[in-house]
Write a protein that holds these residues in place. Structure first.
Motif, PDB file in Angstrom:
ATOM      1  N   VAL A 170      -2.677   9.388   3.854  1.00  0.00           N
ATOM      2  CA  VAL A 170      -2.338   8.543   4.999  1.00  0.00           C
ATOM      3  C   VAL A 170      -1.510   7.384   4.464  1.00  0.00           C
ATOM      4  O   VAL A 170      -1.934   6.672   3.552  1.00  0.00           O
ATOM      5  N   TYR A 171      -0.329   7.201   5.018  1.00  0.00           N
ATOM      6  CA  TYR A 171       0.651   6.265   4.465  1.00  0.00           C
ATOM      7  C   TYR A 171       1.137   5.334   5.570  1.00  0.00           C
ATOM      8  O   TYR A 171       1.418   5.756   6.686  1.00  0.00           O
ATOM      9  N   THR A 172       1.235   4.063   5.254  1.00  0.00           N
ATOM     10  CA  THR A 172       1.842   3.126   6.193  1.00  0.00           C
ATOM     11  C   THR A 172       2.725   2.136   5.449  1.00  0.00           C
ATOM     12  O   THR A 172       2.726   2.083   4.212  1.00  0.00           O
ATOM     13  N   ASP A 173       3.484   1.362   6.215  1.00  0.00           N
ATOM     14  CA  ASP A 173       4.372   0.336   5.661  1.00  0.00           C
ATOM     15  C   ASP A 173       4.315  -0.860   6.605  1.00  0.00           C
ATOM     16  O   ASP A 173       3.786  -0.778   7.718  1.00  0.00           O
ATOM     17  N   VAL A 174       4.897  -1.971   6.182  1.00  0.00           N
ATOM     18  CA  VAL A 174       4.897  -3.165   7.034  1.00  0.00           C
ATOM     19  C   VAL A 174       5.566  -2.853   8.370  1.00  0.00           C
ATOM     20  O   VAL A 174       6.468  -2.031   8.453  1.00  0.00           O
ATOM     21  N   TRP A 175       5.107  -3.525   9.404  1.00  0.00           N
ATOM     22  CA  TRP A 175       5.681  -3.331  10.725  1.00  0.00           C
ATOM     23  C   TRP A 175       7.003  -4.076  10.890  1.00  0.00           C
ATOM     24  O   TRP A 175       7.876  -3.643  11.633  1.00  0.00           O
ATOM     25  N   VAL A 176       7.144  -5.192  10.195  1.00  0.00           N
ATOM     26  CA  VAL A 176       8.355  -6.006  10.334  1.00  0.00           C
ATOM     27  C   VAL A 176       9.008  -6.126   8.970  1.00  0.00           C
ATOM     28  O   VAL A 176       8.490  -6.788   8.069  1.00  0.00           O
ATOM     29  N   ILE A 236      -6.442  10.120   0.793  1.00  0.00           N
ATOM     30  CA  ILE A 236      -6.140   8.880   0.087  1.00  0.00           C
ATOM     31  C   ILE A 236      -5.228   8.023   0.948  1.00  0.00           C
ATOM     32  O   ILE A 236      -4.525   8.520   1.831  1.00  0.00           O
ATOM     33  N   PHE A 237      -5.265   6.714   0.688  1.00  0.00           N
ATOM     34  CA  PHE A 237      -4.419   5.784   1.427  1.00  0.00           C
ATOM     35  C   PHE A 237      -3.300   5.278   0.527  1.00  0.00           C
ATOM     36  O   PHE A 237      -3.544   4.892  -0.626  1.00  0.00           O
ATOM     37  N   MET A 238      -2.064   5.255   1.075  1.00  0.00           N
ATOM     38  CA  MET A 238      -0.910   4.779   0.321  1.00  0.00           C
ATOM     39  C   MET A 238      -0.119   3.760   1.139  1.00  0.00           C
ATOM     40  O   MET A 238      -0.039   3.838   2.361  1.00  0.00           O
ATOM     41  N   HIS A 239       0.450   2.800   0.414  1.00  0.00           N
ATOM     42  CA  HIS A 239       1.274   1.747   1.016  1.00  0.00           C
ATOM     43  C   HIS A 239       2.247   1.300  -0.064  1.00  0.00           C
ATOM     44  O   HIS A 239       1.860   1.049  -1.198  1.00  0.00           O
ATOM     45  N   CYS A 240       3.527   1.180   0.293  1.00  0.00           N
ATOM     46  CA  CYS A 240       4.534   0.842  -0.715  1.00  0.00           C
ATOM     47  C   CYS A 240       4.516  -0.638  -1.105  1.00  0.00           C
ATOM     48  O   CYS A 240       5.145  -1.003  -2.104  1.00  0.00           O
ATOM     49  N   LEU A 241       3.821  -1.476  -0.319  1.00  0.00           N
ATOM     50  CA  LEU A 241       3.710  -2.910  -0.589  1.00  0.00           C
ATOM     51  C   LEU A 241       5.079  -3.607  -0.454  1.00  0.00           C
ATOM     52  O   LEU A 241       6.098  -2.976  -0.664  1.00  0.00           O
ATOM     53  N   PRO A 242       5.102  -4.886  -0.098  1.00  0.00           N
ATOM     54  CA  PRO A 242       3.947  -5.752   0.167  1.00  0.00           C
ATOM     55  C   PRO A 242       3.270  -5.381   1.485  1.00  0.00           C
ATOM     56  O   PRO A 242       3.910  -4.847   2.396  1.00  0.00           O
ATOM     57  N   ALA A 243       1.960  -5.661   1.576  1.00  0.00           N
ATOM     58  CA  ALA A 243       1.181  -5.345   2.766  1.00  0.00           C
ATOM     59  C   ALA A 243       0.831  -6.623   3.515  1.00  0.00           C
ATOM     60  O   ALA A 243       0.624  -7.670   2.908  1.00  0.00           O
TER      61      ALA A 243
END
Length: 318
Positions: free
Chosen positions: A234-240, A273-280
Motif C-alpha cells: 500500500v503506497y501513498t504520497d503527499v496530497w499537496v 507493507i506500507f510505502m511512502h516516498c517521503l516527506p510525509a
C-alpha cells in the motif's frame, strides 16, 4: 566492474521517463542496485568505476533524499558531484536552457536535473551531449520508482505478480512512474483516486499496453478499500506537492477519504507493507500509527535511494 553491470550497460542513455525503458532495462537497473547494496554491506563502500567523472545536480526545487543520495552515490563511485541550485546559475537571469545544457556538457559527464516542468528536462536532454537524468519533474519521478522496485523485491522476493495499491492523487508524478514500472514488471497496479485526479491518460494507455505483454494489470478506482484488497504493498504520497499551494485546500478536501490509516491497512491484509516516498505529512495522507508502525518500510525505501542512484549513474554515465 564485474558482475552483470557491464552486460546490461545502458551507457549514454537519458532517463527522463520510464515509458522510454523496456522491461529488461528496468530489471537491469533494479538488479544492479541490489548488487550495489550487497557490495556496500560486504564492505565495498567505494566502487570507483566513475573515477575522474563529474556529475552536475541542477535543482530547481528543494530536495533531501534525491540530492543527498545522488551526491553520496557519485562519491562512492569515485566521481565528483556539483550541486547547482537553479538560482545560482545564469538560468535565474534568463539564460536559455539549451545554452546551459551545451555548456555543462563541456564540463561534466552526467546532468541530474530536478525541475518544475517536464519540458525543461526534455529541453536539457535535446541540447546536452551527456546523459540527463530526471530527479523529479511534474510528470514523473523515475529514480524514486526504480528504488521502490528494489524495496519491493527485497520485501516480497519477487516483482512479477505483486499487487501494489497506489492511494491518493492519481496524477502524482511518483504514481505515474510506479504505474509504468509496475506494468512493465508484471505487477498488478491498483490506483485509488478521485475522478478529478486520475492519472494522465497517455501514461495509463502506455502502462495498460505493457501489462498485457507482461501478465500484469492496471486498474483505476475511486474506492480505496477495493484497491487495497489483497495488496502486497500500500503506497501513498503527499496530497499537496511543491508548487500546488494554490489548490492545497481543495486537494485536501477531496482526498480526505483516501488517507492511509490502520483501517485501510487492515483491509489490505496482515502481510501488506506500507510505502511512502517521503516527506510525509502525518495526519493527512497517512497516520502516525501507520508511518511508524511495524508494516512501514519507508526507511528502507529511503536508504535504497542511495544504492539505486549508484546503479543508475554506473550504468548510464559514459
Amino acid at each position: 566492474m564485474g558482475g552483470g553491470l557491464t552486460l546490461y550497460s545502458l551507457k549514454g542513455r537519458d532517463l527522463l521517463c520510464l515509458t522510454d525503458y523496456a522491461p529488461w532495462e528496468i530489471r537491469a537497473i533494479v538488479e544492479a542496485a541490489r548488487m550495489m547494496k550487497e557490495r556496500f554491506y560486504a564492505g565495498e563502500r567505494v566502487i570507483p568505476v566513475l573515477r575522474g567523472r563529474s556529475v552536475a545536480l541542477v535543482f530547481e526545487k528543494h530536495s533531501t533524499r534525491t540530492r543527498v543520495s545522488f551526491e553520496v552515490a557519485a562519491y562512492q563511485l569515485g566521481a565528483q558531484s556539483l550541486y547547482l541550485g537553479w538560482d545560482q546559475l545564469q538560468l535565474a537571469r534568463g539564460e536559455p536552457l539549451k545554452d546551459t545544457a551545451r555548456v555543462l556538457s563541456r564540463y561534466v559527464d552526467v546532468i541530474v536535473a530536478r525541475v518544475r516542468r517536464h519540458w525543461e528536462l526534455e529541453e536539457l536532454a535535446r541540447y546536452a551531449d551527456v546523459p540527463v537524468i530526471n530527479a523529479l519533474s511534474d510528470l514523473s519521478h523515475p529514480v524514486q520508482a526504480l528504488s521502490d522496485m528494489l524495496t519491493i523485491l527485497e520485501r516480497t522476493g519477487r516483482l512479477g505478480g505483486v499487487k501494489i495499491a497506489l492511494v491518493g492523487d492519481g496524477g502524482d508524478n511518483v504514481f505515474h512512474s510506479l504505474i509504468v514500472a509496475g506494468a512493465k514488471l508484471g505487477m498488478h497496479v491498483a490506483v485509488a483516486t478521485p475522478r478529478q485526479l486520475r492519472p494522465r491518460e497517455d501514461i495509463l494507455r502506455h502502462a495498460i499496453e505493457w501489462a498485457r505483454e507482461t501478465g500484469g494489470s492496471v486498474e483505476v478506482t475511486e474506492d480505496p478499500f477495493e484497491a487495497v484488497r489483497g495488496a502486497d504493498v500500500v503506497y501513498t504520497d503527499v496530497w499537496v506537492s511543491m508548487g500546488q499551494e494554490d489548490v492545497a485546500e481543495e486537494k485536501r478536501r477531496i482526498l480526505r477519504p483516501y488517507q492511509v490509516n490502520e483501517r485501510l491497512m487492515d483491509a489490505a491484509g496482515d502481510k501488506a507493507i506500507f510505502m511512502h516516498c517521503l516527506p510525509a505529512v502525518r495526519g493527512e495522507e497517512v497516520t502516525e500509527e501507520v508511518l511508524e508502525g511495524p508494516r512501514s518500510v519507508v526507511w528502507d525505501q529511503a536508504e535504497n535511494r542511495l544504492h539505486t542512484q549508484k546503479a543508475i549513474l554506473a550504468l548510464l554515465a559514459p
